[in-house]
Design an enzyme around this catalytic site. Structure first.
Site, mmCIF file in Angstrom:
data_model
loop_
_atom_site.group_PDB
_atom_site.id
_atom_site.type_symbol
_atom_site.label_atom_id
_atom_site.label_comp_id
_atom_site.label_asym_id
_atom_site.label_seq_id
_atom_site.Cartn_x
_atom_site.Cartn_y
_atom_site.Cartn_z
ATOM 1 N N TYR A 14 25.268 9.456 28.958
ATOM 2 C CA TYR A 14 26.172 8.310 28.799
ATOM 3 C C TYR A 14 27.395 8.389 29.707
ATOM 4 C CZ TYR A 14 23.525 7.708 24.458
ATOM 5 O OH TYR A 14 22.523 7.546 23.531
ATOM 6 N N HIS A 19 30.777 1.855 28.675
ATOM 7 C CA HIS A 19 31.307 2.185 27.352
ATOM 8 C C HIS A 19 32.109 3.485 27.364
ATOM 9 C CE1 HIS A 19 31.095 0.013 23.713
ATOM 10 N NE2 HIS A 19 30.140 0.638 23.088
ATOM 11 N N ASP A 95 36.973 0.489 26.590
ATOM 12 C CA ASP A 95 36.468 -0.601 27.423
ATOM 13 C C ASP A 95 36.645 -1.935 26.707
ATOM 14 O OD1 ASP A 95 34.418 0.696 25.685
ATOM 15 O OD2 ASP A 95 33.153 -0.958 26.329
ATOM 16 N N ASN A 116 33.037 -1.725 17.896
ATOM 17 C CA ASN A 116 32.753 -0.884 16.732
ATOM 18 C C ASN A 116 33.551 0.406 16.718
ATOM 19 O OD1 ASN A 116 30.894 -2.656 15.535
ATOM 20 N ND2 ASN A 116 29.223 -1.886 16.800
#
Length: 205
Positions: A14, A19, A95, A116
């Site tokens: 990731y 993100h 972000d 979230n």
């Protein structure tokens, strides 16, 4: 003491995702201000150091939660409680798809706007923390948002990503002094971003 959190997902798969620009901001702050090494604590990676301001050094803790993005509140809440800090002592870098790529905005309080990670932190510490929002652009269709935020930055994006991260670190004394509006202005002065063409954003350009 200032608690500076960056949001992202753990692991190399990731690392270059949109993100994870919050993690990248915290990493650049650690490098620029020569913080100590990151260590495992509070279900996170944390590093301690200080930020020089005209009124003297401000002690700071950098934190990168190591649960997934939507579980960020657990680590941030534990750290805030341990150091007996208030939400006003917390700054979260993350972000923001509703800002054009390269734009930067500070905000205190408010809703999660579908983020979230922010929702998770709000559930733990309340909404009144400081938010450093790093624009990554919107894909133009709500159905494409999930894939957009979990996709890697393109090589062409580095022309604005790298200056933006460097500016966030360079201007940090203003943030440490609680001057969020001046910090926002200085970041955008150091890393000016052109207004994005919505048609290009929609096409992922």
């Amino acid at each position: 003491m200032l608690l500076i959190a960056g949001l992202g997902n753990p692991g190399p798969a990731y690392a270059r995702n949109r993100h994870n620009i919050g993690f990248a901001a915290v990493d650049e702050i650690a490098r620029h201000w020569r913080f100590g090494p990151f260590r495992a604590r509070f279900h996170a990676h944390v590093a301690e150091g200080a930020i020089d301001t005209p009124d003297g050094p401000v002690r700071a803790l950098l934190i990168k939660p190591q649960g997934f993005y939507n579980e960020s509140g657990r680590a941030v809440g534990e750290a805030l409680k341990f150091f007996k800090l208030t939400p006003a002592d917390l700054v979260v870098f993350y972000d923001e798809i509703d800002l054009a790529p390269g734009r930067f905005r500070m905000k205190t309080g408010g809703g999660a706007a579908g983020n979230n990670g922010v929702r998770s932190i709000t559930a733990q510490v309340g909404p009144d923390f400081r938010r450093a929002r790093l624009g990554t652009g919107h894909p133009g269709d709500k159905a494409l948002v999930h894939g957009h935020v979990l996709s890697d930055f393109h090589k062409a994006d580095l022309v604005w990503v790298e200056p933006l991260l460097a500016a966030c670190a360079d201007a940090l004394p203003l943030l440490a002094a609680g001057e969020d509006e001046r910090y926002q202005a200085e970041v955008m002065r150091l890393a000016p971003a052109e207004k994005a063409d919505p048609r290009k954003v929609a096409r992922g350009e």
